[in-house]
Design an enzyme around this catalytic site. Structure first.
Site, short mmCIF file in Angstrom:
data_model
loop_
_atom_site.label_atom_id
_atom_site.label_comp_id
_atom_site.label_asym_id
_atom_site.label_seq_id
_atom_site.Cartn_x
_atom_site.Cartn_y
_atom_site.Cartn_z
CE1 TYR A 1 -3.93 2.15 0.53
CE2 TYR A 1 -2.53 3.32 2.08
CZ TYR A 1 -3.67 3.25 1.31
OH TYR A 1 -4.57 4.30 1.31
CB SER B 1 2.89 -4.47 3.17
OG SER B 1 2.47 -3.35 3.92
CG ASP C 1 6.70 -4.13 10.42
OD1 ASP C 1 6.40 -2.91 10.39
OD2 ASP C 1 6.34 -4.93 9.55
CG HIS D 1 6.48 -2.51 6.77
ND1 HIS D 1 5.66 -3.51 7.25
CD2 HIS D 1 5.88 -2.09 5.62
CE1 HIS D 1 4.62 -3.67 6.47
NE2 HIS D 1 4.73 -2.83 5.47
#
Length: 333
Positions: A93, A184, A275, A304
């Site tokens: 995203y 993700s 993360d 991440h």
């Protein structure tokens, strides 16, 4: 405390904070029936974005989605090969499918690949629908002021169902070897795809899934970056916290922790223990909710970000004749 220092034994006990709607299964059975009622209209044409290669065909897949939306995916396939595995790839995203060059790595493994662009994000897919309420904070809250069935991610998963129907009709594909890969947002989508298309997906590789345990994200104060839509929405439309149950009751219908319980195929799952975009406890909540054969790979110090060691493990996982045997005995490590 650093996320990388969280106690592993406690993480393995993590349970979702997001509620499971009583009618979750009925709701999604109805949404899938709606998607199945949409006539398949699709076109596969050679792409003009890159030169065609001797070993690999590059194609544009265009198809009609819910409400007449125009959806796009990249399709790559080994030339001259038949009965090959197919990878369904979902992106992060708010991006788009990766480059033709990067996707071609799967062709080098002898797989075909379909890489979907999510409508209204960074790719070529277009959404013909409108949403009730704000969209300035992103797709996570798009449609939240209207019926649950009109949430952005509800419609997206209906479009994924149509995408899967098309995948099952492609020539030269081994219908018993259709795999899912996503990280993700793509990881959250991958979990939902497996849950809603149990008869299609053979195995899945899921890395640090977004769209996971929304209420826990909010309670942890982690509703920033990818999850910032929750914070904006709460500040603008529920400043006194009077609608918390209503809001998270709606988001529960698209929460990965609730889809996880319905995944049946083997899953290779990865998490970076540093993360801060998709909080580690929410990832464990998804993993712990899985009742399918599974293996959790943990990466100390990784956030991440691209985790090459996880990507490299996918090669062996997707190549294994028996994914369940490959995962045997690897429950939480």
């Amino acid at each position: 405390m650093s996320l990388s220092k969280l106690d592993h034994s406690e993480l393995c006990k993590t349970r979702p904070r997001t509620p499971m709607p009583a009618d979750f299964e009925r709701f999604w059975e109805a949404r899938m029936a709606e998607a199945d009622a949409v006539p398949l209209r699709w076109q596969l044409v050679p792409s003009d974005e890159v030169p065609q290669a001797q070993s690999c065909g590059f194609y544009d897949l265009w198809f009609e989605g819910m409400g007449g939306s125009k959806l796009y995916a990249k399709f790559l396939s080994p030339r001259g090969e038949k009965n090959v595995p197919l990878v369904l790839q979902f992106h992060g995203y708010p991006g788009a499918s990766r480059s033709w060059f990067e996707q071609a790595s799967f062709v080098g493994m002898g797989c075909a690949i379909l890489a979907l662009d999510n409508p209204g994000q960074g790719g070529r897919s277009q959404d013909a629908n409108a949403y009730v309420g704000t969209t300035v904070a992103g797709h996570l809250v798009a449609g939240l002021d209207g019926p649950v069935k009109d949430l952005y991610y509800v419609r997206l998963y209906q479009n994924v169902r149509i995408f899967c129907r098309i995948a099952s009709q492609l020539e030269g594909i081994d219908a018993n070897r259709i795999f899912v890969n996503g990280q993700s947002q793509g990881g959250g989508m991958g979990i939902a795809c497996c849950a809603l298309n149990q008869d299609l997906v053979n195995r899945a590789a899921i890395l640090f899934p977004f769209l996971s345990d929304f209420k826990a994200v909010w309670e942890l104060g982690a509703d920033t970056q990818a999850y910032e839509g929750i914070r904006y929405y709460m500040h603008w439309f529920d400043p006194r916290g009077e609608r918390v149950d209503e809001i998270f009751g709606k988001l529960a219908y698209v929460d990965s922790v609730n889809f996880a319980r319905f995944v049946r195929c083997p899953v290779l799952f990865g998490s970076g223990l540093a993360d801060e975009v998709c909080p580690v406890p929410t990832q464990f909540a998804v993993y712990n909710a899985l009742t399918c054969p599974k293996r959790h790979l943990l990466f100390e110090g990784f956030g991440h970000e691209e985790i090459q060691a996880f990507d490299d493990t996918i090669i062996d996982f997707f190549d294994a004749n028996d994914a369940r045997a490959w995962l045997a005995g690897k429950v939480c490590s």
